[in-house]
Scaffold this active site. Structure first.
Site, mmCIF file in Angstrom:
data_model
loop_
_atom_site.group_PDB
_atom_site.id
_atom_site.type_symbol
_atom_site.label_atom_id
_atom_site.label_comp_id
_atom_site.label_asym_id
_atom_site.label_seq_id
_atom_site.Cartn_x
_atom_site.Cartn_y
_atom_site.Cartn_z
ATOM 1 N N CYS A 89 0.862 -1.181 0.000
ATOM 2 C CA CYS A 89 0.000 0.000 0.000
ATOM 3 C C CYS A 89 0.898 1.229 0.000
ATOM 4 C CB CYS A 89 -0.893 -0.014 1.233
ATOM 5 S SG CYS A 89 -2.005 1.402 1.324
ATOM 6 N N GLU A 132 -9.005 -0.817 -2.582
ATOM 7 C CA GLU A 132 -9.294 0.632 -2.646
ATOM 8 C C GLU A 132 -10.609 0.965 -1.933
ATOM 9 O OE1 GLU A 132 -6.911 2.384 -3.410
ATOM 10 O OE2 GLU A 132 -5.718 0.853 -4.412
HETATM 11 ZN ZN ZN Z 1 -3.661 1.085 -0.185
#
Ligand code: ZN
Length: 190
Positions: A89, A132
């Site tokens: 991420c 997301e």
């Molecule tokens: Zn992320």
């Protein structure tokens, strides 16, 4: 268009449930354009608005040549799961762990003009949509880890000097933080 700063874990905006978009004007168009440019700049596979400090239900994605954005996404997941793959991420630089995700996802929402859109994906695209959309609910992929992986992730996050990384990101846009999100190969850590 502009490259936006990416918020790093510890920033409260990443833990806030984002608000639905209700105004479809030039500000929203600029946000989508800037998020797309930022995602491309860091070679990310996806970017959610809270990651750039905007608590709205918007994400952009770029997987295997399929690129776009979804506003106010709603997911319908298959009941079965895909093989675990390592995810990273942009908001947790340098870390990657295998995450369990549904095999297939259909996402419905609207585009920046407010027109309805539906996109169906499997594998990495489905994984990206799930990752997301989690961001829009204040969830990070590390929350979905269990057992030893979860312990290792929490330990790594505790030990990482993310304040310093945030400064570095702010000052020079650090392409390096993007590599943890895997660029073209979503989630494969270097
Ligand atoms: Zn992320």
């Amino acid at each position: 268009m502009a490259i936006l700063n990416i918020r790093i874990i510890g920033d409260p905006v990443l833990r806030t449930v984002a608000d639905p978009v209700t105004e479809f004007g030039p500000e929203l168009a600029k946000l989508v354009a800037d998020m797309t440019e930022t995602m491309e700049d860091v070679e990310g596979a996806g970017l959610a608005a809270p990651q750039v400090g905007v608590s709205l239900r918007v994400f952009t994605y770029r997987i295997g040549g399929v690129e776009g954005h979804i506003i106010n996404p709603v997911l319908e997941n298959s009941e079965d799961f895909q093989p675990d793959q390592v995810e990273g991420c942009l908001s947790i630089p340098g870390l990657g762990f295998p995450v369990r995700r549904y095999r297939q996802t259909r996402v419905t929402g609207v585009d920046l003009h407010g027109n309805p859109v539906t996109v169906e994906g499997e594998d990495m695209l489905a994984r990206c949509f799930q990752h997301e959309t989690d961001h829009l609910d204040g969830i990070l992929y590390t929350d979905r880890l269990e057992g030893e992986d979860r312990k290792a992730a929490l330990r790594a996050i505790r030990n990482a000097n993310y304040d310093a990384i945030t400064e570095q990101t702010t000052s020079k846009r650090a392409k390096s933080v993007g590599t943890s999100f895997g660029g073209s190969s979503f989630g494969i850590t270097p």
